[in-house]
Design an enzyme around this catalytic site. Structure first.
Site, PDB file in Angstrom:
ATOM      1  CB  SER A  37      -9.150   3.394  27.289  1.00  0.00           C
ATOM      2  OG  SER A  37      -9.482   4.678  26.780  1.00  0.00           O
ATOM      3  CG  ASP A 342      -1.787   7.623  26.521  1.00  0.00           C
ATOM      4  OD1 ASP A 342      -2.635   8.538  26.648  1.00  0.00           O
ATOM      5  OD2 ASP A 342      -2.101   6.417  26.514  1.00  0.00           O
ATOM      6  CG  HIS A 345      -5.851   7.040  27.873  1.00  0.00           C
ATOM      7  ND1 HIS A 345      -5.027   6.598  26.852  1.00  0.00           N
ATOM      8  CD2 HIS A 345      -7.085   6.524  27.628  1.00  0.00           C
ATOM      9  CE1 HIS A 345      -5.737   5.838  26.028  1.00  0.00           C
ATOM     10  NE2 HIS A 345      -6.982   5.786  26.464  1.00  0.00           N
TER      11      HIS A 345
END
Length: 380
Positions: A37, A342, A345
């Site tokens: 991610s 969040d 990240h």
């Protein structure tokens, strides 16, 4: 004159960053990215319809963009420097994606080790490498039949001349801590890196020569990790991060560096650069206030309030019934004041800082060669 970005606030950086970039200093015609991610530009959303709604993407794209962020990722800023467009995800076939200057195989939740049935992403590193091989094969086949489509696909020579970027391994360590002791996690690292080396060699045999490898960041500084493993203050280090997870990240990085040196020695034709992302992110978290941020370990988009603003029961943007009341994990008023987006990240502002530090060349090393492919960009 060296590029002076370190002391500027994130807002100033965002407005002044691109004019300093000089595409002529970056010689790669295409970039092929592999990872999780941290560099996923929409692969997981396209691949498994992963629900990633607002407020993700609000800062730059003004809507969800498939990125686990309020805006741009580090790889987006690096693509800006090259003068090339953002990388399209390999898995996204909607909207006529253009792959001429590269392709992104990264997907959120991906691991180096083969994915399990309950893994967030089925696209582990070995699968990403296999997807690249399929991509390359299909490009050759299509171009042999129809040269008109060349404007959407890499030239054949781009596969040998392109840059192969990697940012993966964090999830392997992260997941291991939920089922293994600290010592068992550390003992697993050689197995993880052996799998990584297999993929690297396969890409080399496919013609890849330019490798750009990010080590893993300070895993123990993520709000989610602190909320889960750091309730006992004795388990935290001097800046409030979980020591066990950061120690594992450090050992992983040390062994990754050794593998890079070994790989360079085995394949003299390779041109390999190792980038110390751990030091960049650790410096940001340790010195956040001097760098223009107000929160280093709290999530911007979350629920429960400071000091972490993170609750494992509710994800960024969700509304749920918790303890009899409907609550929403909302974004903070100014994302540029936060390092973390969040709980897992970076914010766009933090990603911009990371990219600015990469571009100084101070954190990049070519084992056995002792230089960095991006050093030229720091002298403008």
């Amino acid at each position: 004159m060296a590029l002076q970005l370190i002391a500027l606030s994130p807002i100033v950086l965002i407005s002044s960053y691109l004019p300093f970039a000089s595409p002529s200093n970056f010689s790669y015609p295409a970039i092929f990215n592999f990872g999780d991610s941290n560099s996923d530009t929409g692969g997981l959303v396209a691949g498994i319809a992963f629900p990633l709604g607002p407020p993700n993407g609000q800062t730059f794209f003004l809507k969800p963009s498939g990125r686990f962020c309020d805006g741009r990722l580090t790889i987006d800023f690096l693509m800006d420097v090259t003068g090339m467009p953002f990388l399209n995800p390999y898995l996204d076939s909607v909207g006529a994606p253009n792959f001429q200057t590269g392709c992104n195989f990264a997907t959120g939740g991906s691991t180096i080790l083969p994915a399990k049935a309950n893994s967030t992403s089925p696209f582990s590193f070995g699968i990403q490498v296999a997807q690249f091989i399929q991509f390359k094969t299909r490009v050759h086949e299509i171009l042999a039949q129809d040269k008109k489509i060349q404007q959407f696909l890499p030239f054949e020579e781009y596969f040998g001349q392109g840059l192969y970027m990697f940012d993966i391994g964090q999830n392997d360590l992260d997941l291991a801590f939920y089922s293994k002791s600290d010592d068992q996690v550390l003992a697993l690292i050689p197995t993880i890196l052996a799998e990584f080396e297999i993929g690297m060699k396969e890409l080399y045999y496919q013609g890849a020569r330019n490798f750009w490898i990010h080590n893993t960041g300070p895993l123990g500084c993520l709000p989610r990790i602190i909320a889960t493993f750091g309730m006992d203050q004795s388990k935290l280090d001097e800046i409030g991060c979980v020591s066990s997870h950061n120690n594992a990240a450090k050992l992983f990085n040390s062994q990754l560096h050794a593998r890079c040196v070994s790989f360079q020695g085995q394949f003299p034709g390779a041109n390999l650069t190792y980038v110390d992302i751990f030091s960049i992110k650790s410096n940001l978290i340790s010195n956040y206030s001097q760098l223009g941020f107000k929160q280093s370990l709290a999530a911007c988009c979350g629920y429960s309030g400071l000091p972490l603003n993170f609750d494992n029961r509710i994800n960024c943007g969700e509304t749920k019934n918790l303890n009899g009341s409907f609550v929403t994990a909302e974004a903070c008023n100014n994302t540029a004041e936060y390092v973390n987006w969040d709980g897992n990240h970076n914010t766009e502002a933090a990603n911009l800082y990371v990219s600015s530090q990469i571009l100084t060349g101070k954190y990049s090393e070519s084992p056995l060669l002792g230089d960095s492919h991006l050093l030229a960009i720091s002298e403008i």
